[in-house]
Design an enzyme around this catalytic site. Sequence first.
Site, PDB file in Angstrom:
ATOM      1  N   LYS A  34       1.563  47.351  96.027  1.00  0.00           N
ATOM      2  CA  LYS A  34       0.192  47.832  95.963  1.00  0.00           C
ATOM      3  C   LYS A  34       0.090  48.980  96.959  1.00  0.00           C
ATOM      4  O   LYS A  34       0.008  48.776  98.166  1.00  0.00           O
ATOM      5  CB  LYS A  34      -0.815  46.734  96.306  1.00  0.00           C
ATOM      6  CG  LYS A  34      -2.259  47.182  96.094  1.00  0.00           C
ATOM      7  CD  LYS A  34      -3.265  46.109  96.460  1.00  0.00           C
ATOM      8  CE  LYS A  34      -4.666  46.528  96.046  1.00  0.00           C
ATOM      9  NZ  LYS A  34      -5.070  47.835  96.578  1.00  0.00           N
ATOM     10  N   SER A  78     -20.157  45.432  45.772  1.00  0.00           N
ATOM     11  CA  SER A  78     -20.213  46.032  47.104  1.00  0.00           C
ATOM     12  C   SER A  78     -18.815  46.434  47.554  1.00  0.00           C
ATOM     13  O   SER A  78     -17.810  45.998  46.986  1.00  0.00           O
ATOM     14  CB  SER A  78     -20.831  45.061  48.117  1.00  0.00           C
ATOM     15  OG  SER A  78     -20.059  43.871  48.193  1.00  0.00           O
ATOM     16  N   ALA A 134     -11.167  40.867  57.711  1.00  0.00           N
ATOM     17  CA  ALA A 134     -10.740  39.519  58.086  1.00  0.00           C
ATOM     18  C   ALA A 134      -9.268  39.343  57.732  1.00  0.00           C
ATOM     19  O   ALA A 134      -8.897  38.532  56.869  1.00  0.00           O
ATOM     20  CB  ALA A 134     -11.607  38.472  57.397  1.00  0.00           C
ATOM     21  N   ARG A 135      -8.435  40.113  58.405  1.00  0.00           N
ATOM     22  CA  ARG A 135      -6.992  40.104  58.167  1.00  0.00           C
ATOM     23  C   ARG A 135      -6.276  40.083  59.509  1.00  0.00           C
ATOM     24  O   ARG A 135      -6.862  40.457  60.534  1.00  0.00           O
ATOM     25  CB  ARG A 135      -6.579  41.344  57.363  1.00  0.00           C
ATOM     26  CG  ARG A 135      -7.316  41.450  56.034  1.00  0.00           C
ATOM     27  CD  ARG A 135      -6.905  42.650  55.236  1.00  0.00           C
ATOM     28  NE  ARG A 135      -7.654  42.733  53.974  1.00  0.00           N
ATOM     29  CZ  ARG A 135      -7.360  43.565  52.994  1.00  0.00           C
ATOM     30  NH1 ARG A 135      -6.340  44.409  53.129  1.00  0.00           N
ATOM     31  NH2 ARG A 135      -8.082  43.569  51.884  1.00  0.00           N
ATOM     32  N   ASP A 152      -9.925  51.383  41.228  1.00  0.00           N
ATOM     33  CA  ASP A 152     -10.904  50.330  40.943  1.00  0.00           C
ATOM     34  C   ASP A 152     -12.299  50.944  40.818  1.00  0.00           C
ATOM     35  O   ASP A 152     -12.889  51.397  41.809  1.00  0.00           O
ATOM     36  CB  ASP A 152     -10.863  49.295  42.062  1.00  0.00           C
ATOM     37  CG  ASP A 152     -11.717  48.070  41.764  1.00  0.00           C
ATOM     38  OD1 ASP A 152     -12.433  48.095  40.751  1.00  0.00           O
ATOM     39  OD2 ASP A 152     -11.673  47.110  42.553  1.00  0.00           O
ATOM     40  N   HIS A 207      27.491  56.466  58.043  1.00  0.00           N
ATOM     41  CA  HIS A 207      27.285  56.445  56.600  1.00  0.00           C
ATOM     42  C   HIS A 207      25.864  55.965  56.295  1.00  0.00           C
ATOM     43  O   HIS A 207      25.105  55.627  57.200  1.00  0.00           O
ATOM     44  CB  HIS A 207      28.309  55.535  55.922  1.00  0.00           C
ATOM     45  CG  HIS A 207      28.177  54.086  56.310  1.00  0.00           C
ATOM     46  ND1 HIS A 207      28.726  53.562  57.464  1.00  0.00           N
ATOM     47  CD2 HIS A 207      27.522  53.050  55.713  1.00  0.00           C
ATOM     48  CE1 HIS A 207      28.433  52.278  57.552  1.00  0.00           C
ATOM     49  NE2 HIS A 207      27.701  51.943  56.502  1.00  0.00           N
TER      50      HIS A 207
END
Length: 862
Positions: A264, A790, A799-800, A781, A48
Amino acid sequence: MARPLTEYNRKRDFEKTREPPGETARRKRAAAGSLSFVIQKHAARRLHYDFRLELDGTLVSWAVPKGPSLDPKDKRLAVHVEDHPISYGSFEGSIPKGQYGGGDVIVWDHGIWQPHGDPSKAYQEGKLKFTLIGEKLSGDWTLVRTRLPGNSDKEQWLLIKERDQAARPADEYDVVRERPESVISGAVIDEKTGRTQPAAGTARAKPPSKTKTDPRPAAAKGGKGTGKSASKSASKSAFPQTLSPQLATLASQPPAGDWLYEVKYDGYRVMVRFDAKGKVTIFTRNGHDWSAKLPEQVRELGQLKLTSSWLDGELVVLNEDGLPDFQALQNAFDTKSTRQMLLFLFDAPFLQGEDLRQQAVEGRRGALQEVLAEHQGELLRFSETFDADYVSIFRSACAMSLEGIIGKRAGSPYVSRRSADWIKLKCKQRQEFVIIGFTAPKGSRSGFGSLLLGVHDEAGKELRYAGRVGTGFNQARITAIHQQLQALQQKEQPVAGKVPDARTATWVKPQLVGEVEFAEWTGAGVIRQPVFVALRSDKPVEEIVREQPAAPEEVEKVMGRKRVSGKVAGVKISNAQRQIDEQSGATKGDLAEFYESICDWMMPHLAGRPVSLLRAPEGVGGEQFFQKHAERLAIPNIRHLDPALDPEHGSYMEVNNVRALIGAVQMGTIEFHTWGAGSSRIDRADRITLDLDPDPDLPWKSMLDATQLVLAVLDELGLESWLKTSGGKGMHIIIPVARHLDWESAKAFSRAISSFMASQLPDRFTAKMGPNNRVGKIFIDYLRNQFGASTVAAYSVRARPGLPVSVPISRDELPELRSAAQWHIGNLQQRLAGLSGDPWADYHNRQRIKQDHWQQLNAKAP
């Protein structure tokens, strides 16, 4: 009024289910704040759809057995169920059997809903009218309570699509059938089995499959690390023509953490490419096409029926004990007995067009194992991991005379370079050397006596003498190698400094590479007790350096990235290892290296414009501030504009070279914002920027639709425009113009476009700034277009969390764009490597805003 979640919590044991505990949300909202909705496809006892609307701090919920219909004639039954927490809206996964609602769940659609009138009052009265803005569903809908008799005491409602532009007859389009996938992961639920199937190109991992020959230590068998699927968050990106392998760092022992261990293999590393039509190409680690040498392997790989995929593996010949034998591999090539060669596959950077490189190694391996599980051929094997502790694994591997083991950090991505997320742990000292000459034979031997060896210094520029090897040969090998060396003879000594037997040595051009096993390095930098293993045609001479195992603490510091110390682009980076972003783990040094690596792409967008710097000295989570003027900030090589341009504040800045770019990073800069004007005429705009800023709760489809609508208006006006992601939530549309507009005119024209879109489509756009005015809408904007304003520059990091990047794109890429923050410092280079050209290659500033453009906007306005 907040609604309690007592019933929801009562039905669930949160020690057994991953569903979020019920907590009523008390989010601060404007009176007309956006409200979320979600529809989850749920394969419980019966399949469902759970339809959920955010209201009074919870998700009021209905179970819709047949799912929603876009046909107003269809009145879908909706059974009212208990409220769910808002955090449930992002839940995908499997509810364990025996738990309430046991079964698989995907997020089929999500977005925001806009009630018509007071939603709480309408809900109580049993008739909700609303508008949905989702990825799949849109337009007006009604939920109405009925008095129909049900098979339980739960209320029966009807979900009905209203007649509008989003309505479609059911016999023309069934949205449930046509769009079965999750809007989060792309996964689908098989309606016959009720099990979730990963998105195309990914796979649900299965138990490890057995191989006919298992060259693993007896104490270390199992399948650890293959049980996680790569289906979530797999990304679409340009499928690369070439792909370099991830290489391991030599370590003395593994650092702390969760590591997956494999053999390896003593063989040749290869990368396998499947193109869009399924054609198979096998490349060496250096990019040489070996497909013609390996026809049987190509044929068997083709049986996998893969397209747009890259697989990583090792070509091996096993000896009679079932162990890798490199000399036997070389003999097989010499005699063209390639049927003996097995291909052990251990990674899938790309699978069926999906880019899995940012997924955890466990998920990539799980997806690869799924592909190989049903394969019945003889030459392809899955490289399994060991289910034992490191000490037992390593001791067992060495006791069996294996070369060593490979450790891979759990959760690590795939990167096309040497990384400390992969480590190699060798049982004996063994590495490659450059052959620089040979000595004359003695006794009954003919050809040569010993091979003279060299390695490059750490910078990879100068060859240094490393010793000689005279054992490990038979006469046939000596003869074959001597024939190659004779063609490379030269008079000059290839290495600086003194070399024993230099007077009698025969020097050769340093073009051949040999692998040598030895006891140790002496203090003079030469090897002791060497034994020749084989020539290596798959290792480039330039990469041959002295290998020194890294201590665990050194590996830990690197954490899968090249350590940055000293200087980047000639600029000293202090505190290079300081983490600046918790989500990505990136350091200040990583950011500096990233900007250096993309400087050629970024500089055309930076140079020649005033720049503002967003500085975050403490990183993404710390204080951030803008700096528009040079003031006393001493950045090497940054250009200071004429102070007379702004006498009250001082010089503006311009970044026009790599040293200035990296110097700004050294001073804590993360973001670079540029004016819409050149440094030589800051009083005249040379571009207009439309920043499409959405209500963050809007689905991404709304952002794509809005961008297309604005582009269509600009096309009708005859104005060329260019696109870039913001690196956040929105999109930037750039209109280049000749330097004929003052700032007042530039702002007025951009405002006219914003107002026009808002007047034409008031349900989608707003021309008023502020979060209260863009609830469920997108604000265009126009304020970026005024003196001193700017916009984040193309290729600037944001910067996040995750350090996303603002990236130029072509119009053709827009429909497939998944997010405005799709690219970040970890994957942008992969995009750039896959591009056939610059998306903005034809950008220019020659068009003019004419009176006719103003008139067209005014004529079209209502």
